[in-house]
Design a protein around this motif. Structure first.
Motif, PDB file in Angstrom:
ATOM      1  N   GLN A   1       0.825  -1.210   0.000  1.00  0.00           N
ATOM      2  CA  GLN A   1       0.000   0.000   0.000  1.00  0.00           C
ATOM      3  C   GLN A   1       0.863   1.265   0.000  1.00  0.00           C
ATOM      4  O   GLN A   1       0.532   2.254  -0.649  1.00  0.00           O
ATOM      5  CB  GLN A   1      -0.954   0.005   1.179  1.00  0.00           C
ATOM      6  CG  GLN A   1      -2.049  -1.029   1.056  1.00  0.00           C
ATOM      7  CD  GLN A   1      -2.974  -1.044   2.257  1.00  0.00           C
ATOM      8  OE1 GLN A   1      -2.581  -0.690   3.359  1.00  0.00           O
ATOM      9  NE2 GLN A   1      -4.210  -1.459   2.028  1.00  0.00           N
ATOM     10  N   HIS A   2       1.965   1.218   0.734  1.00  0.00           N
ATOM     11  CA  HIS A   2       2.888   2.350   0.796  1.00  0.00           C
ATOM     12  C   HIS A   2       3.433   2.635  -0.603  1.00  0.00           C
ATOM     13  O   HIS A   2       3.508   3.795  -1.031  1.00  0.00           O
ATOM     14  CB  HIS A   2       4.000   2.001   1.780  1.00  0.00           C
ATOM     15  CG  HIS A   2       4.741   3.171   2.321  1.00  0.00           C
ATOM     16  ND1 HIS A   2       5.735   3.027   3.241  1.00  0.00           N
ATOM     17  CD2 HIS A   2       4.670   4.494   2.089  1.00  0.00           C
ATOM     18  CE1 HIS A   2       6.235   4.192   3.557  1.00  0.00           C
ATOM     19  NE2 HIS A   2       5.615   5.105   2.858  1.00  0.00           N
TER      20      HIS A   2
ATOM     21  N   GLU B   1       2.048   1.694  -3.491  1.00  0.00           N
ATOM     22  CA  GLU B   1       0.965   2.134  -4.372  1.00  0.00           C
ATOM     23  C   GLU B   1       0.771   3.641  -4.257  1.00  0.00           C
ATOM     24  O   GLU B   1       0.606   4.329  -5.272  1.00  0.00           O
ATOM     25  CB  GLU B   1      -0.325   1.384  -4.046  1.00  0.00           C
ATOM     26  CG  GLU B   1      -0.321  -0.051  -4.511  1.00  0.00           C
ATOM     27  CD  GLU B   1      -1.533  -0.854  -4.044  1.00  0.00           C
ATOM     28  OE1 GLU B   1      -2.395  -0.312  -3.318  1.00  0.00           O
ATOM     29  OE2 GLU B   1      -1.596  -2.039  -4.410  1.00  0.00           O
ATOM     30  N   GLN B   2       0.809   4.171  -3.041  1.00  0.00           N
ATOM     31  CA  GLN B   2       0.674   5.613  -2.845  1.00  0.00           C
ATOM     32  C   GLN B   2       1.858   6.356  -3.446  1.00  0.00           C
ATOM     33  O   GLN B   2       1.709   7.419  -4.055  1.00  0.00           O
ATOM     34  CB  GLN B   2       0.523   5.948  -1.356  1.00  0.00           C
ATOM     35  CG  GLN B   2       0.251   7.416  -1.099  1.00  0.00           C
ATOM     36  CD  GLN B   2      -1.046   7.887  -1.737  1.00  0.00           C
ATOM     37  OE1 GLN B   2      -2.099   7.304  -1.529  1.00  0.00           O
ATOM     38  NE2 GLN B   2      -0.975   8.951  -2.538  1.00  0.00           N
ATOM     39  N   PHE B   3       3.047   5.811  -3.285  1.00  0.00           N
ATOM     40  CA  PHE B   3       4.279   6.380  -3.837  1.00  0.00           C
ATOM     41  C   PHE B   3       4.162   6.515  -5.360  1.00  0.00           C
ATOM     42  O   PHE B   3       4.454   7.573  -5.925  1.00  0.00           O
ATOM     43  CB  PHE B   3       5.439   5.469  -3.423  1.00  0.00           C
ATOM     44  CG  PHE B   3       6.786   5.822  -3.974  1.00  0.00           C
ATOM     45  CD1 PHE B   3       7.455   6.956  -3.560  1.00  0.00           C
ATOM     46  CD2 PHE B   3       7.412   4.974  -4.866  1.00  0.00           C
ATOM     47  CE1 PHE B   3       8.714   7.260  -4.043  1.00  0.00           C
ATOM     48  CE2 PHE B   3       8.677   5.252  -5.352  1.00  0.00           C
ATOM     49  CZ  PHE B   3       9.330   6.407  -4.941  1.00  0.00           C
TER      50      PHE B   3
ATOM     51  N   THR C   1       1.354   6.469  -7.157  1.00  0.00           N
ATOM     52  CA  THR C   1       0.253   7.398  -7.433  1.00  0.00           C
ATOM     53  C   THR C   1       0.733   8.844  -7.299  1.00  0.00           C
ATOM     54  O   THR C   1       0.410   9.692  -8.135  1.00  0.00           O
ATOM     55  CB  THR C   1      -0.932   7.129  -6.483  1.00  0.00           C
ATOM     56  OG1 THR C   1      -1.407   5.806  -6.724  1.00  0.00           O
ATOM     57  CG2 THR C   1      -2.050   8.121  -6.700  1.00  0.00           C
ATOM     58  N   ASP C   2       1.500   9.119  -6.248  1.00  0.00           N
ATOM     59  CA  ASP C   2       2.032  10.469  -6.050  1.00  0.00           C
ATOM     60  C   ASP C   2       2.896  10.900  -7.231  1.00  0.00           C
ATOM     61  O   ASP C   2       2.793  12.033  -7.706  1.00  0.00           O
ATOM     62  CB  ASP C   2       2.862  10.556  -4.757  1.00  0.00           C
ATOM     63  CG  ASP C   2       2.013  10.528  -3.509  1.00  0.00           C
ATOM     64  OD1 ASP C   2       0.772  10.655  -3.605  1.00  0.00           O
ATOM     65  OD2 ASP C   2       2.605  10.368  -2.417  1.00  0.00           O
TER      66      ASP C   2
ATOM     67  N   SER D   1       0.728  11.696 -10.290  1.00  0.00           N
ATOM     68  CA  SER D   1      -0.074  12.918 -10.194  1.00  0.00           C
ATOM     69  C   SER D   1       0.767  14.184  -9.986  1.00  0.00           C
ATOM     70  O   SER D   1       0.389  15.252 -10.455  1.00  0.00           O
ATOM     71  CB  SER D   1      -1.118  12.795  -9.078  1.00  0.00           C
ATOM     72  OG  SER D   1      -0.497  12.724  -7.815  1.00  0.00           O
TER      73      SER D   1
ATOM     74  N   ALA E   1       7.922  11.996  -6.055  1.00  0.00           N
ATOM     75  CA  ALA E   1       7.422  11.281  -4.872  1.00  0.00           C
ATOM     76  C   ALA E   1       8.599  10.899  -3.985  1.00  0.00           C
ATOM     77  O   ALA E   1       9.724  10.756  -4.458  1.00  0.00           O
ATOM     78  CB  ALA E   1       6.641  10.041  -5.289  1.00  0.00           C
TER      79      ALA E   1
ATOM     80  N   ILE F   1       9.689   8.220  -0.558  1.00  0.00           N
ATOM     81  CA  ILE F   1       9.318   7.064   0.252  1.00  0.00           C
ATOM     82  C   ILE F   1      10.468   6.771   1.209  1.00  0.00           C
ATOM     83  O   ILE F   1      11.642   6.954   0.864  1.00  0.00           O
ATOM     84  CB  ILE F   1       8.980   5.834  -0.625  1.00  0.00           C
ATOM     85  CG1 ILE F   1       8.305   4.749   0.194  1.00  0.00           C
ATOM     86  CG2 ILE F   1      10.217   5.329  -1.363  1.00  0.00           C
ATOM     87  CD1 ILE F   1       7.666   3.641  -0.655  1.00  0.00           C
TER      88      ILE F   1
END
Length: 152
Positions: A107-108, A110-112, A114-115, A118, A122, A124
């Motif tokens: 999940q960490h 996936e957000q990385f 996505t960031d 967008s 990013a 991490i």
């Protein structure tokens, strides 16, 4: 996962000569865990244990390698850098080889990803450990950033 792991092996061999000098080898990658292993012999110090600089390099590269592989899996064209790092040497490493293990929280990451998609960048934070006889000998924490690719 073997083919994707080979991408990291090839990249390190072609672009990071230090990896070859350390004897660095990718020994495991399953998408969530990356193991980079180095033999003691080329990394030995005067106390017949692993040199602190070698331990640092293997630890930092295990996390760097995890980010590299995750961005490859996501098919991102980006520039990957280490922006901050800390290491604790807790006990000597004297075995014939040593392995830095980086674990990725799905999940960490996936957000990385996505960031980056967008915002165009990013960050991490990842950790890796090197253990001896089941006890942590080296604890590493690093912050990694992905940025737009460098233009030629």
């Amino acid at each position: 996962m073997e083919n994707i792991g080979q991408r990291l092996t090839n990249f390190l061999a072609q672009s990071v000569p230090l990896a070859s000098n350390l004897g660095l080898e990718l020994t495991h990658f399953d998408g969530e865990n990356l193991h980079l292993t180095a033999p003691l012999a080329p990394n030995i110090n005067d106390k017949m244990t692993a040199f602190g600089g070698s331990l640092y390099c293997v630890a930092v590269m295990s996390c760097w390698g995890m980010v590299y592989l995750q961005t490859e899996l996501a098919e991102l064209n980006c520039n990957l850098v280490v922006s901050h790092a800390e290491i604790d040497y807790l006990r000597p490493v004297g075995s014939e080889s040593f392995t830095a293990i980086c674990h990725a929280d799905k999940q960490h990451f996936e957000q990385f990803i996505t960031d980056f998609k967008s915002k165009g960048k990013a960050k991490i934070t990842l950790t890796s450990t090197i253990t001896v006889d089941g006890k942590v000998a080296v604890s590493f924490t690093g912050q990694y950033a992905i940025l737009p690719p460098i233009s030629a």
